[in-house]
Design an enzyme around this catalytic site. Structure first.
Site, short mmCIF file in Angstrom:
data_model
loop_
_atom_site.label_atom_id
_atom_site.label_comp_id
_atom_site.label_asym_id
_atom_site.label_seq_id
_atom_site.Cartn_x
_atom_site.Cartn_y
_atom_site.Cartn_z
CE LYS A 19 -3.17 -1.31 3.60
NZ LYS A 19 -3.92 -0.77 4.74
CE LYS A 46 -1.73 4.32 5.61
NZ LYS A 46 -2.92 4.15 6.38
N1 C2G Z 1 -10.23 6.58 10.73
C1 C2G Z 1 -11.23 7.41 11.29
N2 C2G Z 1 -10.88 8.65 11.77
C2 C2G Z 1 -9.60 9.07 11.72
C3 C2G Z 1 -8.57 8.23 11.18
C4 C2G Z 1 -8.93 6.99 10.69
O1 C2G Z 1 -12.41 7.04 11.35
N3 C2G Z 1 -9.32 10.30 12.20
C5 C2G Z 1 -10.64 5.28 10.18
C6 C2G Z 1 -10.34 5.16 8.68
O2 C2G Z 1 -11.35 5.79 7.94
C7 C2G Z 1 -10.31 3.64 8.51
C8 C2G Z 1 -9.75 3.17 9.86
O3 C2G Z 1 -9.85 4.27 10.77
O4 C2G Z 1 -11.62 3.12 8.35
C9 C2G Z 1 -8.30 2.73 9.76
O5 C2G Z 1 -7.56 3.75 9.13
P1 C2G Z 1 -6.07 3.39 8.65
O6 C2G Z 1 -5.35 2.74 9.74
O7 C2G Z 1 -5.50 4.62 8.03
O8 C2G Z 1 -6.37 2.27 7.55
P2 C2G Z 1 -5.96 2.23 6.01
O9 C2G Z 1 -4.49 2.23 5.91
O10 C2G Z 1 -6.74 3.27 5.31
O11 C2G Z 1 -6.41 0.76 5.61
O12 C2G Z 1 -8.33 -2.57 2.92
C10 C2G Z 1 -8.58 -1.34 3.53
C11 C2G Z 1 -7.34 -0.83 4.19
O13 C2G Z 1 -6.77 -1.79 5.01
C12 C2G Z 1 -7.61 0.43 5.00
#
Ligand code: C2G
Length: 153
Positions: A45, A47
């Site tokens: 990803k 990341k």
């Molecule tokens: N999130 C949130 N509010 C924030 C930050 C994050 O509601 N201030 C939510 C994101 O929208 C997501 C979840 O927390 O639903 C996890 O965010 P990340 O760890 O950034 O996940 P990501 O890398 O986007 O992975 O297959 C889908 C991916 O694995 C999503």
């Protein structure tokens, strides 16, 4: 009939946004399954996380809103997981709005508002900024603190 909810994420530097998401997800049903992205999948990803997978999974698993944690290893596993775990609702933050609509053939799909003002990236940048502070400034700040300590003794 018990309702099963499924979501996925990296959950690096676990913060209030993640917690509030889990709380709202748990209110959508009876069982919450969270797919936590492995370090290898995050590399795909683009990341890089500060907290390794096993610790992120342990933190998520210990959250009282979460019933089960599974590893997220690839983009293709979602349809498989929906059927394997009899998922009723797939839900994720609206930064992914529309990206998982293909799952509507298999279950309900819900996008939830993110919590404003907090993100793992933002926390990591704050740390990086701290690390950029010149050593001299840190040493000067330490001297001031030590002087204060002496003043109060
Ligand atoms: N999130 C949130 N509010 C924030 C930050 C994050 O509601 N201030 C939510 C994101 O929208 C997501 C979840 O927390 O639903 C996890 O965010 P990340 O760890 O950034 O996940 P990501 O890398 O986007 O992975 O297959 C889908 C991916 O694995 C999503």
């Amino acid at each position: 009939m018990a309702k099963t909810i499924l979501t996925y994420g990296t959950f690096d530097m676990f913060h209030i946004g993640h917690l509030r998401l889990f709380k709202r997800l748990s209110e959508l049903g009876d069982k919450l399954i969270v797919g936590v992205s492995t370090d290898e999948f995050n590399a795909l990803k683009g990341k890089k996380t500060l907290i390794p997978f096993d610790q992120r999974a342990e933190i998520v698993e210990s959250c009282r809103y979460v019933d089960m944690v599974i590893p997220e290893t690839d983009w293709e596993q979602k349809v498989r997981d929906v059927h394997e775990y009899n998922v009723d609702v797939f839900a994720i933050g609206n930064d992914w709005q529309g990206k998982f609509d293909f799952l509507k053939d298999h279950c309900e799909v819900v996008y939830l508002d993110r919590t404003d003002g907090i993100s793992s990236t933002q926390l990591k940048n704050s740390l990086k900024n701290l690390l950029r502070v010149p050593k001299e400034e840190i040493l000067r700040a330490l001297e001031v603190l030590e002087q204060l300590k002496r003043d109060f003794e």
